[in-house]
Design a protein around this motif. Structure first.
Motif, PDB file in Angstrom:
ATOM      1  N   ASN A 487       0.823  -1.306   0.010  1.00 13.74           N
ATOM      2  CA  ASN A 487       0.124  -0.025  -0.072  1.00 13.74           C
ATOM      3  C   ASN A 487       0.911   1.240  -0.065  1.00 13.74           C
ATOM      4  OD1 ASN A 487      -2.517  -0.097  -0.291  1.00 13.74           O
ATOM      5  ND2 ASN A 487      -3.159  -0.552   1.804  1.00 13.74           N
ATOM      6  N   GLU A 488       2.103   1.037  -0.148  1.00 10.79           N
ATOM      7  CA  GLU A 488       3.132   2.214  -0.006  1.00 10.79           C
ATOM      8  C   GLU A 488       3.001   3.126  -1.463  1.00 10.79           C
ATOM      9  OE1 GLU A 488       6.972   1.783   1.543  1.00 10.79           O
ATOM     10  OE2 GLU A 488       6.331   0.782   3.134  1.00 10.79           O
ATOM     11  N   GLU A 489       3.044   4.383  -1.265  1.00 10.39           N
ATOM     12  CA  GLU A 489       3.114   5.288  -2.602  1.00 10.39           C
ATOM     13  C   GLU A 489       4.627   5.211  -3.081  1.00 10.39           C
ATOM     14  OE1 GLU A 489       0.797   7.208  -5.583  1.00 10.39           O
ATOM     15  OE2 GLU A 489       0.040   6.797  -3.594  1.00 10.39           O
ATOM     16  N   GLN A 490       4.978   5.170  -4.360  1.00  9.63           N
ATOM     17  CA  GLN A 490       6.255   5.178  -4.478  1.00  9.63           C
ATOM     18  C   GLN A 490       6.397   5.860  -6.107  1.00  9.63           C
ATOM     19  OE1 GLN A 490       9.333   4.175  -2.951  1.00  9.63           O
ATOM     20  NE2 GLN A 490       8.258   3.530  -0.966  1.00  9.63           N
ATOM     21  N   LYS A 491       7.519   6.488  -6.090  1.00  2.48           N
ATOM     22  CA  LYS A 491       8.028   7.038  -7.452  1.00  2.48           C
ATOM     23  C   LYS A 491       8.607   6.000  -8.198  1.00  2.48           C
ATOM     24  CE  LYS A 491       8.758  11.460  -7.832  1.00  2.48           C
ATOM     25  NZ  LYS A 491       7.512  11.945  -8.627  1.00  2.48           N
ATOM     26  N   PHE A 492       8.179   5.653  -9.293  1.00  2.10           N
ATOM     27  CA  PHE A 492       8.746   4.520 -10.243  1.00  2.10           C
ATOM     28  C   PHE A 492       9.256   5.122 -11.416  1.00  2.10           C
ATOM     29  CE2 PHE A 492       5.426   2.274  -7.741  1.00  2.10           C
ATOM     30  CZ  PHE A 492       6.416   1.067  -7.077  1.00  2.10           C
ATOM     31  N   GLU A 493      10.513   4.414 -11.966  1.00  2.00           N
ATOM     32  CA  GLU A 493      10.812   4.690 -13.134  1.00  2.00           C
ATOM     33  C   GLU A 493      10.600   3.600 -14.175  1.00  2.00           C
ATOM     34  OE1 GLU A 493      15.227   4.384 -14.689  1.00  2.00           O
ATOM     35  OE2 GLU A 493      15.009   6.616 -14.472  1.00  2.00           O
ATOM     36  N   ASP A 494       9.398   3.936 -14.895  1.00  2.00           N
ATOM     37  CA  ASP A 494       8.780   2.987 -15.766  1.00  2.00           C
ATOM     38  C   ASP A 494       9.592   2.730 -17.113  1.00  2.00           C
ATOM     39  OD1 ASP A 494       7.287   0.944 -16.152  1.00  2.00           O
ATOM     40  OD2 ASP A 494       5.499   2.107 -16.493  1.00  2.00           O
ATOM     41  N   GLU A 518      -0.141  -1.741  -7.172  1.00  2.00           N
ATOM     42  CA  GLU A 518      -0.653  -1.197  -8.600  1.00  2.00           C
ATOM     43  C   GLU A 518       0.452  -1.346  -9.494  1.00  2.00           C
ATOM     44  OE1 GLU A 518      -3.722   2.204  -7.107  1.00  2.00           O
ATOM     45  OE2 GLU A 518      -1.631   2.894  -7.784  1.00  2.00           O
ATOM     46  N   LYS A 519       1.657  -1.126  -9.253  1.00  2.00           N
ATOM     47  CA  LYS A 519       2.686  -1.154  -9.991  1.00  2.00           C
ATOM     48  C   LYS A 519       2.884  -2.652 -10.648  1.00  2.00           C
ATOM     49  CE  LYS A 519       6.663  -0.361 -12.196  1.00  2.00           C
ATOM     50  NZ  LYS A 519       6.779   0.067 -13.759  1.00  2.00           N
ATOM     51  N   ILE A 520       3.139  -3.394  -9.397  1.00  2.00           N
ATOM     52  CA  ILE A 520       3.291  -4.887  -9.742  1.00  2.00           C
ATOM     53  C   ILE A 520       2.155  -5.453 -10.728  1.00  2.00           C
ATOM     54  CG2 ILE A 520       3.298  -7.240  -8.686  1.00  2.00           C
ATOM     55  CD1 ILE A 520       5.100  -5.813  -6.357  1.00  2.00           C
ATOM     56  N   TYR A 521       1.023  -4.996 -10.160  1.00  2.00           N
ATOM     57  CA  TYR A 521      -0.218  -5.842 -10.923  1.00  2.00           C
ATOM     58  C   TYR A 521      -0.299  -5.227 -12.343  1.00  2.00           C
ATOM     59  CZ  TYR A 521      -5.149  -6.797 -12.048  1.00  2.00           C
ATOM     60  OH  TYR A 521      -6.217  -7.366 -12.908  1.00  2.00           O
ATOM     61  N   GLU A 605      13.636  -3.898  -9.950  1.00  2.00           N
ATOM     62  CA  GLU A 605      14.462  -5.153 -10.280  1.00  2.00           C
ATOM     63  C   GLU A 605      13.863  -6.449 -10.185  1.00  2.00           C
ATOM     64  OE1 GLU A 605      17.855  -4.601  -7.933  1.00  2.00           O
ATOM     65  OE2 GLU A 605      18.728  -2.813  -8.679  1.00  2.00           O
ATOM     66  N   THR A 606      13.060  -6.740  -9.219  1.00  2.00           N
ATOM     67  CA  THR A 606      12.321  -7.900  -9.360  1.00  2.00           C
ATOM     68  C   THR A 606      11.690  -8.346 -10.409  1.00  2.00           C
ATOM     69  OG1 THR A 606      12.314  -7.784  -6.631  1.00  2.00           O
ATOM     70  CG2 THR A 606      10.879  -9.235  -7.734  1.00  2.00           C
ATOM     71  N   ILE A 607      10.894  -7.202 -10.886  1.00  2.00           N
ATOM     72  CA  ILE A 607       9.923  -7.428 -12.013  1.00  2.00           C
ATOM     73  C   ILE A 607      10.751  -7.612 -13.349  1.00  2.00           C
ATOM     74  CG2 ILE A 607       8.230  -6.411 -13.692  1.00  2.00           C
ATOM     75  CD1 ILE A 607       7.210  -7.549 -10.966  1.00  2.00           C
ATOM     76  N   LEU A 608      11.827  -6.856 -13.420  1.00  2.00           N
ATOM     77  CA  LEU A 608      12.891  -6.787 -14.479  1.00  2.00           C
ATOM     78  C   LEU A 608      13.405  -8.314 -14.556  1.00  2.00           C
ATOM     79  CD1 LEU A 608      14.384  -3.249 -14.522  1.00  2.00           C
ATOM     80  CD2 LEU A 608      13.075  -4.195 -16.373  1.00  2.00           C
ATOM     81  N   THR A 609      13.866  -8.776 -13.464  1.00  2.00           N
ATOM     82  CA  THR A 609      14.679 -10.020 -13.351  1.00  2.00           C
ATOM     83  C   THR A 609      13.816 -10.908 -13.769  1.00  2.00           C
ATOM     84  OG1 THR A 609      15.884  -9.179 -11.524  1.00  2.00           O
ATOM     85  CG2 THR A 609      16.147 -11.517 -11.970  1.00  2.00           C
ATOM     86  N   LEU A 610      12.386 -10.964 -13.505  1.00  3.16           N
ATOM     87  CA  LEU A 610      11.454 -11.988 -13.835  1.00  3.16           C
ATOM     88  C   LEU A 610      11.116 -11.978 -15.217  1.00  3.16           C
ATOM     89  CD1 LEU A 610       9.399 -14.040 -13.177  1.00  3.16           C
ATOM     90  CD2 LEU A 610       7.729 -12.374 -12.585  1.00  3.16           C
ATOM     91  N   ARG A 611      10.957 -10.796 -15.808  1.00  3.40           N
ATOM     92  CA  ARG A 611      11.095 -10.570 -17.369  1.00  3.40           C
ATOM     93  C   ARG A 611      12.337 -11.264 -17.960  1.00  3.40           C
ATOM     94  NH1 ARG A 611       9.067  -4.284 -17.424  1.00  3.40           N
ATOM     95  NH2 ARG A 611       6.935  -4.616 -17.748  1.00  3.40           N
TER      96      ARG A 611
END
Length: 659
Positions: A487-494, A518-521, A605-611
């Motif tokens: 539920n934390e609000e974060q600034k992501f570099e998409d 939201e970002k992960i989903y 990094e987790t999402i990129l590594t999974l990709r």
């Protein structure tokens, strides 16, 4: 059925560290607590409790979960029993509907035995207070012993009427099955050859005053009964037989009433009998338990070890009692605990001494007369040896044998020095004797290990080294991130895939403010990625739903709606990194980086590594297709090249060099 309102209130009110603290001695370790595993025999703490996350993890057994899971694992409670236990602790009223006869029938065997035992305690108490015989015989006996009415009620003391089957008849009339009365040992069932369908029944404890024996959580496991009339054929004290719920080698009388005082005082007084425990408790010394007349066992010592490292053994000073104490001392030392021994004046025992003296006098006597085990054993054995040199030598060896059982080398050395001083023997001789004993133990251990190695060698060649399942670990990390930071609000570099002026594919950064979940989903949806692990997939969808619906999402509330298998899985995920806290890295000037320092980076990094992993997996599958058939593979090869270029871009973003 217990109402959802009650269950929610239990989870919201319960403090995990307080509930577990009733069973395990916990020490502060940063933001967490640690202690010895209550599920395995260990000397170094591997049991972690997180007050923030309200979950626990036992790294030695692999078990973990929330407050209810702990009670179900440790006390073998059913889910409703665990809820009721916590509700009672925090004075929460339990709302539930009456169980039907069918539901009662479905109660498992252990639960049925507990219910029978609880009925028996209430019945014997009723007979003590509400019948003329109970008052005249049982109640008067307890009062003669000096027990107040309040104490009698607190310990649930009772009386079984001197009738062949008075209790059994009452239990059967209340609907309890003879099968469970037999299994708990409350009723003796004799088969009648003349009438096989109607066996004869007898009350095991007829004519005895009753001492209920409780588990650490307060459940009635069995009974001790003392006969009051003179009968040379009958044993003075009679205990319940072994059963599925009562194992006398694993139970300590009074542990339920003493556990908090033991942890608070950081010491446990160990006495011989039921009345010793009750008299001490009534006098105001509550950190006292008894082995209930049986020889002390390693399991009983480990029960105390969960609450304190210090035991003071109290004996009345008769020869048989002192000899028993010597045997018990060695067992306590083997468990790495500190032990003292206190004997009472001739003709006194803990019961009579506590009864005849005020609290301050008892406390002073214990403080002044509790001897370190080495002094006690040396004095005891030295008196027996007198001036006989051979017996004296045997005494010294006996003491060194005890010292050899102590796991801590520093303690061993200090005790050797003390023994040398008391017995007037040179330290060198004692250290030499200790070395011989240790060498013999090491040889025996080596022989045993050699035998085990031979057995291992038979199957050694059949085993293979298991590879790390990358996808499993990455999916596990996604669940962990959602639980901790969802539920934390974060600034992501998409990253957006675009063509540059030269026609090459590039990843263009794009700043985005979003909640972690939201970002992960959205990332997983965009790539049409579904978690491969079935358990993680179930947890993932439940998490996304809960985070989407609740701005004030809490792990504790989330866990309350899950089954215990899922709770255990989640606790393992959340507490995985806590095991490194057990190593006290800070003391070695190593300071691990806190994950909170870069949540957005961790997510990306987790999402990129999974990709990258899934892209590589897809390329290998396409490559395998081209090798298996002789068709035109230009489209497939083009697809592989596209994936290869994308993989390079993603790895570049991750600062990885590809070979």
């Amino acid at each position: 059925m217990i109402s959802k309102t009650t269950i929610d209130q239990v989870y919201e009110t319960a403090r995990l560290e307080e509930v577990i603290g009733d069973f395990v001695q916990l020490k502060k370790s940063g933001a967490n607590f640690k202690g010895l595993s209550p599920f395995t025999d260990e000397r170094s703490p591997s049991f972690m409790v997180s007050p923030v996350k309200q979950i626990w993890k036992d790294f030695s057994s692999g078990k973990g979960g929330n407050v209810i899971a702990f009670l179900m694992e440790h006390e073998h409670f059913t889910y409703p029993e665990a809820i009721k236990y916590v509700a009672k602790k925090y004075n929460i009223e339990v709302e539930e509907t009456e169980r039907t006869d069918e539901q009662k029938q479905e109660a498992n065997e252990r639960e049925s035995m507990y219910l029978v035992s609880e009925f028996a305690r209430n019945h014997f108490s009723e007979m003590l207070w509400d019948t003329e015989l109970g008052k005249a015989i049982g109640l008067s006996y307890f009062r003669e012993r000096g027990f107040t009415d309040e104490t009698i009620k607190k310990f649930g003391l009772g009386y079984c009427l001197d009738q062949w089957d008075g209790f059994t008849t009452a239990a059967l009339h209340k609907g309890y099955q003879l099968n469970y009365l037999d299994k708990t040992g409350l009723t003796i069932v004799k088969e009648d050859s003349q009438n096989p369908n109607n066996p004869r029944t007898f009350d095991r404890f007829k004519g005895r005053v009753m001492f209920p024996i409780h588990s650490m959580s307060g459940r009635v496991l069995g009974f001790g009964g003392r006969i009051l009339k003179i009968d040379k054929k009958a044993a003075k004290y009679l205990n319940s037989p072994e059963s599925d719920i009562y194992h006398k080698s694993k139970v300590l009388y009074g542990i339920f009433f003493a556990k908090q005082a033991i942890a608070k005082e950081d010491n446990c007084y160990l006495v011989e009998g039921y009345t010793d425990v009750i008299q001490f408790y009534q006098r105001g010394i509550e950190n006292v338990v008894s082995s209930s007349g049986t020889a002390l066992t390693p399991e009983q010592i480990r029960l105390i070890n969960r609450l304190t490292k210090n035991i003071t053994v109290l004996f009345d000073g008769d020869a048989a009692g002192l000899r028993a104490s010597v045997r018990g001392i060695d067992l306590i030392l083997e468990q790495g605990m500190n032990v003292k021994v206190c004997t009472f004046p001739e003709g006194e025992d803990p019961d009579s001494f506590a009864k005849n003296n005020e609290l301050e006098e008892v406390q002073k006597y214990l403080a002044d007369n509790a001897k370190d085990f080495i002094q006690f054993k040396a004095n005891l054995l030295a008196e027996e040896a007198a001036n006989d040199p051979i017996k004296r030598a045997e005494t010294v060896r006996d003491i060194v044998n005890s010292i050899a059982k102590i796991p801590d080398p520093i303690k061993r050395e200090i005790y050797i020095q003390e023994c040398a001083h008391i017995m007037n023997v040179s330290e060198g001789v004692l250290f030499s004797t200790l070395a011989q004993i240790n060498m013999k133990d090491a040889t025996d251990t080596a022989k045993k290990a050699q035998q085990e190695q031979k057995a291992f060698d038979v199957v050694k060649n059949e085993t293979t080294v298991e590879k790390v399942d990358v996808q499993y670990e990455l999916e596990r990390k996604i669940i962990e991130i959602l639980l901790l930071y969802g539920n934390e609000e974060q600034k992501f570099e998409d990253l957006v895939l675009k063509e540059n002026d030269a026609g090459d594919l590039i990843l263009e950064p794009l700043s985005l403010d979003a909640k972690v979940y939201e970002k992960i989903y959205l990332d997983l949806q965009e790539d049409e990625i579904e978690l491969a692990n079935e358990h993680f997939r179930d947890i993932y969808y439940k998490l996304i739903e809960a985070l989407n619906e609740n701005d004030d999402f809490s792990i504790n509330t989330f866990l309350s709606d899950l089954d215990q298998k899922m709770v255990s899985e989640i606790s393992s995920i959340l507490m995985e990194e806590e095991k490194y806290v057990l190593h006290n890295w800070e003391r070695k000037d190593i300071y691990p980086k806190e994950k909170e320092a870069g949540v957005a980076q961790l997510v990306s990094e987790t999402i990129l590594t999974l990709r990258c992993f899934l892209i590589k997996k897809r390329m290998l599958a396409l490559q395998s297709d081209t090798q298996e058939s002789a068709e035109d593979h230009r489209e497939t090869l083009e697809e592989i090249m596209n994936y290869l270029n994308l993989n390079k871009l993603l790895n570049k973003k991750l600062n990885r060099v590809l070979s």
